[in-house]
Scaffold this motif. Structure first.
Motif, PDB file in Angstrom:
ATOM      1  N   SER A 172       6.030  14.539  -3.029  1.00  0.00           N
ATOM      2  CA  SER A 172       4.727  14.435  -3.680  1.00  0.00           C
ATOM      3  C   SER A 172       4.464  15.794  -4.334  1.00  0.00           C
ATOM      4  O   SER A 172       4.729  16.825  -3.716  1.00  0.00           O
ATOM      5  N   ARG A 232      -2.060  14.518   6.638  1.00  0.00           N
ATOM      6  CA  ARG A 232      -1.598  13.758   7.805  1.00  0.00           C
ATOM      7  C   ARG A 232      -2.696  13.693   8.874  1.00  0.00           C
ATOM      8  O   ARG A 232      -2.454  13.921  10.061  1.00  0.00           O
ATOM      9  N   ASN A 233      -3.928  13.443   8.404  1.00  0.00           N
ATOM     10  CA  ASN A 233      -5.112  13.313   9.281  1.00  0.00           C
ATOM     11  C   ASN A 233      -5.501  14.598  10.006  1.00  0.00           C
ATOM     12  O   ASN A 233      -6.271  14.564  10.961  1.00  0.00           O
ATOM     13  N   ASP A 243      -7.020  12.528  -4.044  1.00  0.00           N
ATOM     14  CA  ASP A 243      -6.011  12.218  -3.038  1.00  0.00           C
ATOM     15  C   ASP A 243      -4.637  12.189  -3.691  1.00  0.00           C
ATOM     16  O   ASP A 243      -4.512  12.182  -4.914  1.00  0.00           O
ATOM     17  N   GLU A 254       7.454  18.068   2.132  1.00  0.00           N
ATOM     18  CA  GLU A 254       7.207  16.747   1.553  1.00  0.00           C
ATOM     19  C   GLU A 254       6.151  16.818   0.452  1.00  0.00           C
ATOM     20  O   GLU A 254       5.952  15.860  -0.288  1.00  0.00           O
ATOM     21  N   ASN A 275       0.824  -1.203   0.000  1.00  0.00           N
ATOM     22  CA  ASN A 275       0.000   0.000   0.000  1.00  0.00           C
ATOM     23  C   ASN A 275       0.859   1.253   0.000  1.00  0.00           C
ATOM     24  O   ASN A 275       1.847   1.345   0.736  1.00  0.00           O
ATOM     25  N   LYS A 276       0.449   2.228  -0.800  1.00  0.00           N
ATOM     26  CA  LYS A 276       1.156   3.514  -0.813  1.00  0.00           C
ATOM     27  C   LYS A 276       0.714   4.356   0.378  1.00  0.00           C
ATOM     28  O   LYS A 276      -0.412   4.234   0.856  1.00  0.00           O
ATOM     29  N   GLU A 277       1.616   5.230   0.806  1.00  0.00           N
ATOM     30  CA  GLU A 277       1.298   6.136   1.921  1.00  0.00           C
ATOM     31  C   GLU A 277       0.553   7.353   1.381  1.00  0.00           C
ATOM     32  O   GLU A 277       1.047   8.055   0.502  1.00  0.00           O
ATOM     33  N   LYS A 278      -0.649   7.592   1.912  1.00  0.00           N
ATOM     34  CA  LYS A 278      -1.449   8.727   1.458  1.00  0.00           C
ATOM     35  C   LYS A 278      -1.002   9.990   2.187  1.00  0.00           C
ATOM     36  O   LYS A 278      -0.985  10.044   3.412  1.00  0.00           O
ATOM     37  N   ILE A 279      -0.641  11.019   1.423  1.00  0.00           N
ATOM     38  CA  ILE A 279      -0.157  12.281   1.987  1.00  0.00           C
ATOM     39  C   ILE A 279      -1.303  13.278   2.170  1.00  0.00           C
ATOM     40  O   ILE A 279      -1.405  13.943   3.208  1.00  0.00           O
ATOM     41  N   TYR A 302      -0.538  10.519  -3.147  1.00  0.00           N
ATOM     42  CA  TYR A 302       0.286   9.546  -2.437  1.00  0.00           C
ATOM     43  C   TYR A 302       1.753   9.970  -2.429  1.00  0.00           C
ATOM     44  O   TYR A 302       2.184  10.808  -3.212  1.00  0.00           O
ATOM     45  N   LYS A 303       2.502   9.355  -1.526  1.00  0.00           N
ATOM     46  CA  LYS A 303       3.924   9.651  -1.378  1.00  0.00           C
ATOM     47  C   LYS A 303       4.669   9.409  -2.688  1.00  0.00           C
ATOM     48  O   LYS A 303       4.531   8.360  -3.326  1.00  0.00           O
TER      49      LYS A 303
END
Length: 523
Positions: A363, A74-75, A32, A330, A2-6, A34-35
């Motif tokens: 990103s 980041r939430n 969305d 980032e 899974n990719k990290e969602k930024i 992703y990284k």
């Protein structure tokens, strides 16, 4: 894997107050990121591309209203952050490169100072460490205060919208406003009831942080004084030895050189310990020179003391990129960074952004109206029209399998060396967003429009797991309509070129795997 969602944008709606009413600039936008991914947002001027990304940066105009939606980084919902909390993210975590580099730079300030300014202003490490120790508690409190302010602002905006609604009678407006006031008053009361406990927790954590920082400062100071005392003792001893020598003695010259070396050690020691408290001018200079080299500015030591007007357009854009990179973000938002540059310089800047993205694992959100740029930059593409995303997919989906008539129109209007037919133009102009159309906003300009396009907005239809388009042409009951002939030929040519490139790459790989025979084997 899974990719990290930024970043995740959900249902974002942004309007602007004007004397004539609300301009609906962005409507229900969702995407969305992703990284390590590049997302290109494409569309005509006025489609809402820049407004969407200014909302992400928290730099909307004062008359802007975020009507609905969330921007989750980041939430954290950026639409509900306090300005002080946003200040920690803007520039530091999310950087932005604007369209015109000259207007982004101060014409009477040397570029070296402009590159190092943010590092020095935000470089108090002890202050940053102090705030980090009670960051969560403090910003829980600040965000609740901001939520109260946003609720009050939301009430004003809703009252404004109600008063501007010509379909409501005076009594209906009065009743609706009374209900809104009651609802918002209850919300504000609920939020205010939570403030005392949040404030108490953050103040307690702040007191703990003060004690912790005081202890750390004392430890560093003791360590620094001990190191300085040892070096000073070494310096005094060597100075005494040198003073007893004759100036014509070779040992005297060696002693003087050793004294200079110890002096340099003392200076370096002072610099090292000062850096533990804050970013020094020497540190900022060294980092600026390094970044200037990274973005391809020749002779950075010389250019450091020059003014923006002494640079070409391409070099000024490199300086703006360097400023954006100083805080190591980032996520980088590029708002048409090549618009004011000629074609050859455009290519250099695009390659630079691609290289930096790869080296730093950034990103990127790339805003443009140029599909040629998209083809070289993007992993995924969002096509925007009249404040809405109308098609969304991978680069392959958009260029080889486009489904929305607006995407067809954009691709058909791009100049191509192999196209012999006359390029297609998009008739008409975008709609007036003071009065958004009832149905599909592109219907009036769409030669393939159906009756339902003028009556109802199309939902997103799923083409594949990565590809979605908001057009009634994808409805099972819609008539089968093919894309324009010029685009069919172009897509067929793109696909053939892709196959040819794959064949060539495979041949090169095969040739690379076959090792040539040695002289002994030949014999």
């Amino acid at each position: 894997m899974n990719k990290e969602k930024i970043l995740e944008v959900k249902n974002l709606t942004v309007s602007f107050k004007t004397p004539n009413g609300l301009v609906r600039a962005v409507r229900d936008v969702e995407f969305d990121l992703y990284k390590g991914e590049t997302l290109a947002i494409v569309g005509e001027s006025g489609s809402g591309k820049s407004v969407t990304n200014r909302a992400i940066m928290g730099i909307l105009a004062r008359n802007a209203i975020v009507d609905d939606g969330e921007i989750l980084y980041r939430n954290q919902d950026l639409t509900k952050l306090s300005e002080e909390n946003f200040h920690l993210i803007r520039g530091n975590k999310i950087g932005m490169i604007f369209q015109d580099p000259l207007s982004s730079l101060n014409p009477i300030m040397k570029i070296g100072k402009q590159i190092t300014e943010a590092m020095l202003v935000n470089g108090d490490r002890m202050k940053g460490r102090f705030k980090d120790l009670f960051h969560n508690e403090y910003h829980d409190y600040l965000n609740m205060v901001t939520r109260i302010e946003l609720t009050k602002k939301d009430l004003k905006n809703k009252i404004y919208e109600t008063n501007m609604d010509s379909e409501l009678s005076r009594e209906e407006k009065k009743d609706k406003i009374a209900k809104l006031k009651k609802h918002h008053a209850a919300l504000v009361q609920d939020y205010k009831s939570k403030l005392p406990d949040l404030k108490k927790r953050y103040l307690a954590k702040k007191d703990e942080a003060k004690a912790q920082i005081k202890k750390e400062k004392a430890e560093i100071t003791v360590e620094k004084d001990q190191a300085f005392a040892a070096l000073q003792q070494e310096y005094n001893l060597k100075k005494q030895q040198v003073s007893q020598l004759q100036k014509d003695d070779p040992a005297y010259l060696r002693g003087v050189n050793e004294l200079e070396a110890i002096k340099e050690k003392i200076s370096d020691n002072h610099e090292e310990y000062t850096r533990r408290f804050r970013v020094t001018k020497r540190e900022a200079y060294e980092k600026a020179i390094s970044i200037m080299q990274e973005v391809g500015i020749p002779e950075p030591e010389k250019r450091f003391n020059m003014y923006p007007f002494q640079f070409s357009g391409g070099m000024r854009q490199r300086i703006v990129i360097a400023i954006a990179l100083t805080a190591n973000p980032e996520l980088l938002i590029c708002d048409e960074p090549t618009t004011a540059l000629d074609v050859t310089i455009q290519g250099q800047i695009l390659n630079l952004i691609k290289d930096i993205k790869k080296e730093r694992d950034l990103s990127v959100i790339f805003i443009t109206h140029d599909l040629g740029v998209v083809a070289n930059m993007a992993d995924r593409v969002a096509v925007m029209y009249a404040g809405k995303i109308v098609e969304y997919g991978t680069l392959h989906d958009i260029f080889y399998e486009p489904k929305h008539p607006y995407t067809w129109a954009l691709l058909s209007s791009v100049p191509d060396l192999d196209t012999k037919d006359k390029l297609l133009s998009i008739p008409g102009t975008p709609p007036d967003m003071l009065f958004p159309p009832k149905g599909d906003a592109f219907a009036d300009r769409n030669q393939f429009a159906l009756k339902i396009d003028f009556e109802e907005q199309p939902p997103f239809f799923k083409v594949s797991d990565t590809h979605y388009a908001a057009t009634w042409l994808l409805h099972p009951d819609a008539p089968a309509i093919e894309m324009p002939k010029i685009l069919q030929e172009r897509v067929a040519r793109y696909k053939q070129e892709l196959k040819d490139n794959i064949v060539v790459e495979n041949r090169l790989k095969s040739a690379h795997r076959i090792k040539p025979e040695s002289e002994g084997e030949k014999k």
